[in-house]
Design a protein around this motif. Structure first.
Motif, PDB file in Angstrom:
ATOM      1  N   LEU A 284       0.863  -1.182   0.000  1.00  0.00           N
ATOM      2  CA  LEU A 284       0.000   0.000   0.000  1.00  0.00           C
ATOM      3  C   LEU A 284       0.900   1.232   0.000  1.00  0.00           C
ATOM      4  N   PRO A 285       1.130   1.846  -1.157  1.00  0.00           N
ATOM      5  CA  PRO A 285       2.022   3.004  -1.219  1.00  0.00           C
ATOM      6  C   PRO A 285       1.617   4.086  -0.224  1.00  0.00           C
ATOM      7  N   VAL A 286       2.607   4.684   0.405  1.00  0.00           N
ATOM      8  CA  VAL A 286       2.359   5.726   1.407  1.00  0.00           C
ATOM      9  C   VAL A 286       1.424   6.789   0.839  1.00  0.00           C
ATOM     10  N   PRO A 287       0.250   7.000   1.444  1.00  0.00           N
ATOM     11  CA  PRO A 287      -0.664   8.021   0.924  1.00  0.00           C
ATOM     12  C   PRO A 287      -0.243   9.423   1.355  1.00  0.00           C
ATOM     13  N   VAL A 288      -0.360  10.360   0.446  1.00  0.00           N
ATOM     14  CA  VAL A 288      -0.019  11.757   0.723  1.00  0.00           C
ATOM     15  C   VAL A 288      -1.210  12.624   0.345  1.00  0.00           C
ATOM     16  N   ASP A 289      -1.717  13.376   1.310  1.00  0.00           N
ATOM     17  CA  ASP A 289      -2.835  14.288   1.060  1.00  0.00           C
ATOM     18  C   ASP A 289      -2.273  15.594   0.530  1.00  0.00           C
ATOM     19  N   MET A 290      -2.371  15.763  -0.773  1.00  0.00           N
ATOM     20  CA  MET A 290      -1.793  16.942  -1.421  1.00  0.00           C
ATOM     21  C   MET A 290      -2.422  18.237  -0.918  1.00  0.00           C
ATOM     22  N   SER A 291      -3.664  18.172  -0.468  1.00  0.00           N
ATOM     23  CA  SER A 291      -4.357  19.390  -0.035  1.00  0.00           C
ATOM     24  C   SER A 291      -3.763  19.962   1.255  1.00  0.00           C
ATOM     25  N   LEU A 292      -2.989  19.156   1.965  1.00  0.00           N
ATOM     26  CA  LEU A 292      -2.413  19.607   3.239  1.00  0.00           C
ATOM     27  C   LEU A 292      -0.990  20.139   3.094  1.00  0.00           C
ATOM     28  N   LEU A 293      -0.442  20.088   1.888  1.00  0.00           N
ATOM     29  CA  LEU A 293       0.942  20.491   1.688  1.00  0.00           C
ATOM     30  C   LEU A 293       1.049  21.969   1.336  1.00  0.00           C
TER      31      LEU A 293
ATOM     32  N   LEU B 182      22.195  21.563  12.543  1.00  0.00           N
ATOM     33  CA  LEU B 182      21.083  20.785  13.074  1.00  0.00           C
ATOM     34  C   LEU B 182      20.113  21.671  13.843  1.00  0.00           C
ATOM     35  N   ILE B 183      18.841  21.445  13.607  1.00  0.00           N
ATOM     36  CA  ILE B 183      17.798  22.189  14.308  1.00  0.00           C
ATOM     37  C   ILE B 183      16.885  21.200  15.019  1.00  0.00           C
ATOM     38  N   GLU B 184      16.155  21.678  16.014  1.00  0.00           N
ATOM     39  CA  GLU B 184      15.271  20.810  16.779  1.00  0.00           C
ATOM     40  C   GLU B 184      14.168  20.239  15.899  1.00  0.00           C
ATOM     41  N   ARG B 185      13.700  19.065  16.296  1.00  0.00           N
ATOM     42  CA  ARG B 185      12.586  18.462  15.565  1.00  0.00           C
ATOM     43  C   ARG B 185      11.380  19.395  15.590  1.00  0.00           C
ATOM     44  N   GLN B 186      10.664  19.429  14.476  1.00  0.00           N
ATOM     45  CA  GLN B 186       9.547  20.344  14.295  1.00  0.00           C
ATOM     46  C   GLN B 186       8.205  19.629  14.507  1.00  0.00           C
ATOM     47  N   ASP B 187       7.163  20.421  14.748  1.00  0.00           N
ATOM     48  CA  ASP B 187       5.833  19.849  14.611  1.00  0.00           C
ATOM     49  C   ASP B 187       5.571  19.713  13.113  1.00  0.00           C
ATOM     50  N   ARG B 188       4.451  19.113  12.746  1.00  0.00           N
ATOM     51  CA  ARG B 188       4.228  18.828  11.329  1.00  0.00           C
ATOM     52  C   ARG B 188       4.237  20.090  10.472  1.00  0.00           C
ATOM     53  N   ALA B 189       3.561  21.137  10.932  1.00  0.00           N
ATOM     54  CA  ALA B 189       3.494  22.375  10.155  1.00  0.00           C
ATOM     55  C   ALA B 189       4.883  22.977   9.957  1.00  0.00           C
TER      56      ALA B 189
ATOM     57  N   TYR C 190       7.753  21.381  10.051  1.00  0.00           N
ATOM     58  CA  TYR C 190       8.554  20.513   9.194  1.00  0.00           C
ATOM     59  C   TYR C 190       8.171  20.686   7.729  1.00  0.00           C
ATOM     60  N   MET C 191       6.876  20.774   7.448  1.00  0.00           N
ATOM     61  CA  MET C 191       6.441  20.995   6.076  1.00  0.00           C
ATOM     62  C   MET C 191       6.952  22.339   5.548  1.00  0.00           C
ATOM     63  N   SER C 192       6.926  23.342   6.408  1.00  0.00           N
ATOM     64  CA  SER C 192       7.437  24.657   6.022  1.00  0.00           C
ATOM     65  C   SER C 192       8.924  24.593   5.708  1.00  0.00           C
ATOM     66  N   MET C 193       9.659  23.792   6.482  1.00  0.00           N
ATOM     67  CA  MET C 193      11.090  23.637   6.237  1.00  0.00           C
ATOM     68  C   MET C 193      11.336  22.986   4.882  1.00  0.00           C
ATOM     69  N   LEU C 194      10.588  21.927   4.562  1.00  0.00           N
ATOM     70  CA  LEU C 194      10.732  21.290   3.256  1.00  0.00           C
ATOM     71  C   LEU C 194      10.396  22.262   2.129  1.00  0.00           C
ATOM     72  N   ALA C 195       9.348  23.052   2.340  1.00  0.00           N
ATOM     73  CA  ALA C 195       8.904  23.975   1.298  1.00  0.00           C
ATOM     74  C   ALA C 195       9.885  25.108   1.062  1.00  0.00           C
ATOM     75  N   SER C 196      10.775  25.352   2.009  1.00  0.00           N
ATOM     76  CA  SER C 196      11.723  26.456   1.881  1.00  0.00           C
ATOM     77  C   SER C 196      13.004  26.059   1.150  1.00  0.00           C
ATOM     78  N   ALA C 197      13.145  24.781   0.820  1.00  0.00           N
ATOM     79  CA  ALA C 197      14.420  24.253   0.337  1.00  0.00           C
ATOM     80  C   ALA C 197      14.645  24.497  -1.152  1.00  0.00           C
ATOM     81  N   TRP C 198      15.871  24.823  -1.487  1.00  0.00           N
ATOM     82  CA  TRP C 198      16.309  24.814  -2.885  1.00  0.00           C
ATOM     83  C   TRP C 198      16.518  23.371  -3.341  1.00  0.00           C
ATOM     84  N   ALA C 199      16.842  22.510  -2.390  1.00  0.00           N
ATOM     85  CA  ALA C 199      16.971  21.085  -2.657  1.00  0.00           C
ATOM     86  C   ALA C 199      16.685  20.332  -1.365  1.00  0.00           C
TER      87      ALA C 199
END
Length: 300
Positions: free
Chosen positions: A116-125, A187-194, A196-205
């Motif tokens: 069962l491929p990992v489901p991703v809710d695109m509406s939450l990204l 290294l930065i502290e572990r994030q809550d979900r929001a 962490y998603m913001s961190m991914l969205a800020s990346a050039w890579a």
């Protein structure tokens, strides 16, 4: 449909001095009691992680088991966990697994297990919004289960190739985190979900794990639209290759450097379309409900 979620008991609830063992036992007993009670008021118990079976098996008569990685890739081979994990696999009403590499660890015990491929809710990204200063984000924790030495080697090469003008960010998480810091990752502290998603969205890579697998974080990076770099080949995805860059430590370093310099064009839509087509929630839900229906029918 009516459904409920029972999270695991939090270690925070039993920390503290000489009473900690008693608190832990009480917390565990309360959790198992609730699990047992609620299992009788629901048609299906969908249990996430075979590792939970070490304790949950005492409260459950039947369940659907969902394996996610470390539980069957690592824990089932440890003496303290092996019996519970393997017995749980055999006794489950149905078994799902989240990444294709887990087949070799599960199918010998359950030939009918379903991928069962990992489901991703695109509406939450969030939307991909790279920072003004080039930023490279290492998405995974630092440990053997995420590629260990290969991940550190890739990080060192990437730091050197990207240059001092780029910000290198990773999570302060895992037994190899300090070694990652020594190799140039901030290294930065572990994030809550929001966060962490913001961190991914800020990346050039975004640099994925070095296991040859695409996990939840990597899929979310693709769904956000960020460039995803993998430092290892992905042979188990050959039939439907994901739009990632790299495939070796050297290739990953070169790809990140080119992205940081703005020399490598990137189309966010490619990753988003891949995730929507192969990891959408509608398809995952349909598969799960179909299995539930089969499970209920077998009970008679």
């Amino acid at each position: 449909m009516t459904w409920d979620f029972l999270p695991l008991a939090s270690p925070e609830s039993w920390k503290g001095g000489r009473l900690a063992p008693a608190k832990k036992a009480l917390t565990g007993a309360q959790w198992l009691s609730r699990l047992a009670l609620e299992s009788h008021s629901h048609d299906i118990v969908h249990l996430h992680s075979a590792g939970v079976l070490r304790h949950a098996r005492f409260a459950l008569r039947r369940y659907v088991l969902h394996c996610h990685g470390t539980d069957v890739r690592v824990q089932q081979y440890l003496p303290a966990w092996s019996a519970a994990v393997r017995t749980g696999l055999r006794q489950a009403e149905a078994v799902f697994y989240s990444t294709p590499d887990l087949a070799e660890h599960i199918l010998p015990h359950r030939s009918d297990a379903e991928y069962l491929p990992v489901p991703v809710d695109m509406s939450l990204l969030p939307r991909w919004t790279p920072t003004e200063r080039p930023r490279v984000v290492f998405a995974s924790r630092w440990g053997h289960d995420k590629g260990g030495a290969a991940q550190l080697d890739a990080a060192e090469r990437i730091v050197a190739a990207a240059g001092s003008g780029a910000e290198m960010i990773g999570l302060d998480w895992g037994p190899m985190a300090e070694e990652a810091r020594r190799r140039g990752v901030q290294l930065i502290e572990r994030q809550d979900r929001a966060g962490y998603m913001s961190m991914l969205a800020s990346a050039w890579a975004v640099v994925g794990q070095s296991t040859g697998m695409i996990g939840s974080s990597e899929l979310e990076a693709l769904g956000i639209g960020a460039p995803l770099v993998m430092s290892v080949p992905l042979p188990l995805y050959a039939s439907a290759p994901p739009p990632v860059l790299g495939s070796s430590a050297e290739g990953a370093a070169d790809a990140v450097a080119a992205l940081v310099r703005g020399e490598l064009p990137h189309n966010p839509q490619m990753g988003q379309e891949y995730v929507a087509a192969r990891h959408g929630v509608a398809g995952a839900l349909a598969q799960v409900l179909d299995t539930y229906t089969t499970v209920l029918a077998k009970r008679g």
